[in-house]
Scaffold this motif. Structure first.
Motif, PDB file in Angstrom:
ATOM      1  N   SER A   1       0.805  -1.221   0.000  1.00  0.00           N
ATOM      2  CA  SER A   1       0.000   0.000   0.000  1.00  0.00           C
ATOM      3  C   SER A   1       0.838   1.271   0.000  1.00  0.00           C
ATOM      4  CB  SER A   1      -0.911  -0.013   1.223  1.00  0.00           C
ATOM      5  OG  SER A   1      -1.432   1.264   1.431  1.00  0.00           O
TER       6      SER A   1
ATOM      7  N   ILE B   1      -0.291   4.253   0.686  1.00  0.00           N
ATOM      8  CA  ILE B   1      -0.658   5.059   1.847  1.00  0.00           C
ATOM      9  C   ILE B   1       0.216   4.674   3.037  1.00  0.00           C
ATOM     10  CG2 ILE B   1      -2.518   5.611   3.455  1.00  0.00           C
ATOM     11  CD1 ILE B   1      -3.387   6.574   0.898  1.00  0.00           C
ATOM     12  N   ILE B   2       0.369   3.368   3.242  1.00  0.00           N
ATOM     13  CA  ILE B   2       1.157   2.927   4.387  1.00  0.00           C
ATOM     14  C   ILE B   2       2.628   3.260   4.188  1.00  0.00           C
ATOM     15  CG2 ILE B   2       1.933   0.871   5.635  1.00  0.00           C
ATOM     16  CD1 ILE B   2      -0.986  -0.161   5.059  1.00  0.00           C
ATOM     17  N   ARG B   3       3.080   3.184   2.936  1.00  0.00           N
ATOM     18  CA  ARG B   3       4.479   3.541   2.686  1.00  0.00           C
ATOM     19  C   ARG B   3       4.710   5.028   2.946  1.00  0.00           C
ATOM     20  NH1 ARG B   3       6.023   1.573  -2.934  1.00  0.00           N
ATOM     21  NH2 ARG B   3       8.160   1.950  -2.260  1.00  0.00           N
TER      22      ARG B   3
ATOM     23  N   ILE C   1       2.891   6.777   5.284  1.00  0.00           N
ATOM     24  CA  ILE C   1       2.808   6.882   6.736  1.00  0.00           C
ATOM     25  C   ILE C   1       4.128   6.463   7.375  1.00  0.00           C
ATOM     26  CG2 ILE C   1       1.697   5.888   8.791  1.00  0.00           C
ATOM     27  CD1 ILE C   1      -0.855   5.618   7.120  1.00  0.00           C
TER      28      ILE C   1
ATOM     29  N   LEU D   1       2.504   9.928 -13.138  1.00  0.00           N
ATOM     30  CA  LEU D   1       2.094   9.687 -11.757  1.00  0.00           C
ATOM     31  C   LEU D   1       2.256  10.942 -10.909  1.00  0.00           C
ATOM     32  CD1 LEU D   1       3.530   6.099 -11.223  1.00  0.00           C
ATOM     33  CD2 LEU D   1       1.132   6.752 -11.041  1.00  0.00           C
TER      34      LEU D   1
ATOM     35  N   GLY E   1      -0.407  13.735 -11.866  1.00  0.00           N
ATOM     36  CA  GLY E   1      -1.788  13.510 -11.460  1.00  0.00           C
ATOM     37  C   GLY E   1      -1.971  13.318  -9.968  1.00  0.00           C
TER      38      GLY E   1
ATOM     39  N   PHE F   1      -2.437  13.683  -6.013  1.00  0.00           N
ATOM     40  CA  PHE F   1      -2.948  14.684  -5.076  1.00  0.00           C
ATOM     41  C   PHE F   1      -2.768  14.235  -3.641  1.00  0.00           C
ATOM     42  CE2 PHE F   1      -6.919  12.516  -3.902  1.00  0.00           C
ATOM     43  CZ  PHE F   1      -6.986  11.557  -4.900  1.00  0.00           C
ATOM     44  N   ILE F   2      -2.571  12.925  -3.457  1.00  0.00           N
ATOM     45  CA  ILE F   2      -2.609  12.409  -2.102  1.00  0.00           C
ATOM     46  C   ILE F   2      -1.228  12.487  -1.445  1.00  0.00           C
ATOM     47  CG2 ILE F   2      -2.176   9.924  -2.493  1.00  0.00           C
ATOM     48  CD1 ILE F   2      -5.036  11.542  -0.611  1.00  0.00           C
TER      49      ILE F   2
ATOM     50  N   ARG G   1      -0.601  16.091  -0.576  1.00  0.00           N
ATOM     51  CA  ARG G   1      -1.380  16.529   0.580  1.00  0.00           C
ATOM     52  C   ARG G   1      -0.832  15.952   1.879  1.00  0.00           C
ATOM     53  NH1 ARG G   1      -7.627  15.033   1.402  1.00  0.00           N
ATOM     54  NH2 ARG G   1      -7.539  14.896   3.659  1.00  0.00           N
ATOM     55  N   PHE G   2      -0.553  14.650   1.862  1.00  0.00           N
ATOM     56  CA  PHE G   2      -0.134  14.002   3.104  1.00  0.00           C
ATOM     57  C   PHE G   2       1.274  14.429   3.513  1.00  0.00           C
ATOM     58  CE2 PHE G   2       1.645  10.550   5.623  1.00  0.00           C
ATOM     59  CZ  PHE G   2       0.679  10.445   6.603  1.00  0.00           C
TER      60      PHE G   2
ATOM     61  N   GLY H   1      -3.240  18.278  -9.064  1.00  0.00           N
ATOM     62  CA  GLY H   1      -4.176  17.265  -8.590  1.00  0.00           C
ATOM     63  C   GLY H   1      -4.867  17.684  -7.304  1.00  0.00           C
TER      64      GLY H   1
ATOM     65  N   ILE I   1      -7.684  20.107  -7.943  1.00  0.00           N
ATOM     66  CA  ILE I   1      -8.896  19.411  -8.401  1.00  0.00           C
ATOM     67  C   ILE I   1      -9.589  18.750  -7.220  1.00  0.00           C
ATOM     68  CG2 ILE I   1      -9.774  17.578  -9.903  1.00  0.00           C
ATOM     69  CD1 ILE I   1      -7.409  18.095 -11.737  1.00  0.00           C
ATOM     70  N   SER I   2      -8.789  18.075  -6.393  1.00  0.00           N
ATOM     71  CA  SER I   2      -9.379  17.362  -5.264  1.00  0.00           C
ATOM     72  C   SER I   2     -10.039  18.333  -4.278  1.00  0.00           C
ATOM     73  CB  SER I   2      -8.312  16.476  -4.623  1.00  0.00           C
ATOM     74  OG  SER I   2      -8.215  16.654  -3.264  1.00  0.00           O
TER      75      SER I   2
END
Lengths: 286, 279
Positions: free
Chosen positions: A117, A119-121, A123, A223, A226, A228-229, A232-233, A243, A246-247
Motif C-alpha cells: 500500500s 498510503i502505508i508507505r 505513513i 504519476l 496527477g 494529489f494524495i 497533501r499528506f 491534482g 482538483i481534489s
C-alpha cells in the motif's frame, strides 16, 4: 483452418470486454468531464449550461500558473532522482549480478514494495522525519545540528522524498527489462576495441537503455502530474499541486470547476505522453 | 570469472542503500507498532507490547476497519478474476492486427497514465448525473479495472512477444480446433505468467486509493479507511494496522510467487522448456 470466423472477427470478439470496460469507465468519464466543465454551479448544486467561465477563470488565474510551476518542479526533481536511482540499480542488476536466479531474486526484492500500500508507505516516513524522529535525533546526537530540523516532515522535501520512494520502482523495472535484452557480445566487442568501463556505459549501455528510461519516465511523469494524495499528506496540507487543486474543488462540490481543471490537466498530460511515446515503441519493448 | 572491479563494490553499496530506502521505513513502523500502551508515534519505545494490535480488534471509535478489510479483499478478488480473463482475451486478440487495434492500444496507455483523480471524478459524475448510487462493487470495481487492466494487458503483450508460435502450428497440424489449441497448448504454456497478471490484479486493487476515492460510496475500502485514520488517529494503532496489512500483502505476494515457481518447475519437469522466456 476449418472455422468460418475470420481472424479479425475473432480478435474483435476477444477484445470486446476490454473495449466495453474502457468505454464505460474511461472514455465515457472523460466525455462527461468535458461536458460538465461547461456547466454552471452554485453552493449546493451543479446544473447543465454552456458557459466558459470555468475556463476563463482557470486560464487567467495566476494561481493556476503557480500551481503548474510547482507541479512541474516536483515532476522534474522526482524524475531526476528516479532516473538516476532506477538506472543505477538496473545497471547493477543487469551487468554486475552474474547469475540469473540471483538477478531474479534481487529484482523481486526491488519490486515487492510496489505491490504493497502506497498510503502505508507514506505513513511509514513519520517516525523517520518527524520532529523527534530518527533523522533528527541521529543528527542531534552526532552533533551536526542542535535544533531539530522542521522541514523534514510536512514539507516539499518530504513530498519529493516520498515520490521517489513510491515511484523509483517504475523506473527500475522497465530499464532492467531493456538492459536484459542488450546483447552481451556488444559489450565484449566494445571492450575488445579498447573501451573503458565508463566508455562502455556512456557509448553502449546508456544509448541502448533509452527505451526503458523513456517508459519509466512516462510512468514517473504522469504519476507525479496527477498525484494529489502524496502532496497533501507529505506536505501536511501546506503544499499544492494540480491534482490537489482538483481534489479541493471536488471537496467543495464545485464539480464544473474541478472538471475544467481536470480537462486542462488531461491535455497537459496527453501532450507529454505523446511527445515521449515518439521516442519509444512500447509494444516492441515489452 | 574475472575479478570484481571497484565499481562493483560501489554499486553493491548503492543497491544496499536502495533496499534500505525501500524497506527501512516500513520495517520501522513494524517495530513501532509493538509500542507499549503509553508509547507515541516515534522512538523511543515506551515498553514492548501487542497492545495496539489488540486495540485494532476492539470497537473502533472511528470507521469500520474489519468491514473495509473484507470489502477490499472481495473487491481484490473480483478485480483479479476480471483482469485475468479480460487481459488474456485481449492479449490473444492483439496478436493479430485488427481494425481499431491501435486506437484500443492507445486507450490502454491512456487508461494507465491518466491522472487517477480524473477517473474518480468522471465515474462519480456519471453516477451522479444518471442518479445511481456509487458503490464499491459497481463504480469502484470499474474504476479499479481502468488501473489493473493496462498492467494485465502489457504483461500479456510481453508474454506473447516471447511465445513460440510453432507449438500452436504443431497443434493445428495435428487437427486441433482453435479453441482446443488455446485450451490445451497456449494456456498451459503461459500459465506461470498468468499468476503474475493475477498478482497485479489483486494487489493493485487491494491497495488502490485515488481511483476508488469518489467511487466507493459510503462503504470504505481499506486504503480509504486507513487514509481517513491518518487525519484523526495519532496513536500507534495506525502502525499496527499498517503492519498487519503489509504482512498480509507480503503473504499474498509470497503465495503468488510460490505458485508461479511451482508451475514453472512442473513445466520443466514435464520435459518441455516452453514458456521459459525471461521474466
Amino acid at each position: 483452418m476449418n472455422n468460418t470466423i475470420s481472424p479479425e472477427k475473432t480478435s474483435w470478439m476477444l477484445v470486446s470486454p476490454l473495449a466495453f470496460i474502457l468505454g464505460l469507465f474511461l472514455v465515457l468519464p472523460i466525455l462527461i468531464i468535458i461536458m460538465v466543465s461547461f456547466w454552471d454551479y452554485n453552493e449546493y448544486n451543479f446544473f447543465p449550461a454552456f458557459i466558459s467561465e470555468n475556463y476563463d477563470y482557470l486560464l487567467t488565474s495566476k494561481v493556476t500558473l503557480d500551481t503548474y510551476l510547482k507541479t512541474f518542479k516536483f515532476m522534474i526533481l522526482v524524475w531526476f532522482f528516479c532516473t538516476f536511482i532506477g538506472f543505477t540499480v538496473a545497471y547493477f542488476l543487469a551487468f554486475h549480478v552474474r547469475t540469473l536466479p540471483m538477478q531474479i531474486a534481487l529484482f523481486l526484492l526491488c519490486t515487492i514494495p510496489f505491490w504493497t500500500s502506497n498510503i502505508i508507505r507514506m505513513i511509514s516516513w513519520i517516525p523517520f522525519l518527524g520532529r523527534n524522529g530518527i533523522a533528527n535525533s541521529t543528527l542531534i546526537s552526532a552533533g551536526i545540528i542542535d535544533q531539530p530540523l522542521e522541514w523534514l516532515l510536512f514539507s516539499d522535501f518530504a513530498v519529493v522524498l516520498a515520490f521517489v520512494h513510491l515511484f523509483s520502482l517504475f523506473m527500475v523495472v522497465p530499464v532492467f527489462n531493456t538492459m536484459m535484452r542488450i546483447d552481451k557480445s556488444l559489450i565484449e566487442a566494445a571492450r575488445d576495441a579498447g573501451a573503458s568501463g565508463f566508455q562502455i556505459l556512456t557509448n553502449v549501455i546508456i544509448p541502448l537503455s533509452k527505451p526503458g528510461i523513456m517508459i519509466g519516465s512516462i510512468f514517473v511523469v504522469t504519476l507525479v502530474m496527477g498525484d494529489f494524495i502524496t502532496v497533501r499528506f507529505m506536505s501536511g496540507g501546506q503544499s499544492t499541486s494540480v491534482g490537489r487543486v482538483i481534489s479541493n474543488e471536488i471537496g467543495l462540490l464545485q464539480y464544473p470547476a474541478a472538471a475544467a481543471s481536470a480537462v486542462v490537466l488531461l491535455i497537459t498530460v496527453l501532450i507529454m505522453i505523446t511527445i515521449m511515446m515518439r521516442f519509444v515503441d512500447i509494444r516492441k519493448e515489452l | 570469472m574475472e575479478p570484481r572491479s571497484r565499481s562493483f563494490y560501489v554499486l553493491v553499496v548503492f543497491f544496499g542503500l536502495f533496499v534500505l530506502f525501500l524497506y527501512g521505513p516500513i520495517f520501522t513502523i513494524g517495530v513501532l507498532s509493538f509500542q507499549g500502551p503509553n508509547g507515541g508515534l516515534t522512538f523511543p519505545m515506551n515498553g514492548v507490547s501487542t497492545y495496539w494490535f489488540h486495540d485494532l480488534f476492539e470497537q473502533q471509535a472511528v470507521g469500520d476497519i474489519w468491514g473495509s478489510l473484507r470489502r477490499s479483499f472481495v473487491l481484490g478478488l473480483m478485480v483479479m478474476v476480471i483482469t485475468l480473463v479480460v487481459s488474456v482475451m485481449g492479449g490473444l486478440a492483439f496478436r493479430n492486427k485488427f481494425r481499431g487495434s491501435s486506437v484500443l492500444f492507445y486507450l490502454v496507455i491512456i487508461s494507465l497514465t491518466i491522472p487517477s483523480i480524473l477517473v474518480s471524478l468522471g465515474v462519480g459524475l456519471i453516477f451522479n448525473i444518471v442518479d445511481l448510487e456509487v458503490h464499491w462493487t459497481t463504480s469502484g470495481l470499474g474504476s479499479q479495472l481502468t488501473w489493473t487492466l493496462p498492467f494485465g494487458l502489457l504483461i500479456m503483450f510481453a508474454v506473447f512477444n516471447r511465445f513460440d508460435k510453432s507449438y500452436e502450428e504443431a497443434a493445428r497440424d495435428l487437427g486441433a480446433t482453435p479453441w482446443q489449441t488455446v485450451r490445451h497448448v497456449v494456456l498451459p504454456i503461459i500459465a506461470p505468467s498468468l499468476i503474475g497478471v493475477a498478482l497485479f490484479g489483486f494487489t493493485l486493487s487491494y491497495d488502490e486509493f485515488a481511483r476508488t476515492l469518489l467511487t466507493a460510496g459510503s462503504d470504505n475500502t481499506l486504503p480509504l479507511e486507513i487514509f481517513g485514520m491518518t487525519t484523526n488517529v495519532t496513536s500507534p494503532v495506525l502502525y499496527a494496522l499498517g503492519t498487519l496489512t503489509t504482512v498480509f500483502s507480503f503473504f499474498v505476494i509470497g503465495t503468488f510467487l510460490l505458485i508461479a515457481v511451482l508451475l514453472r518447475r512442473r513445466q520443466t519437469g514435464a520435459g518441455t522448456d516452453a514458456g521459459k522466456g525471461m521474466v
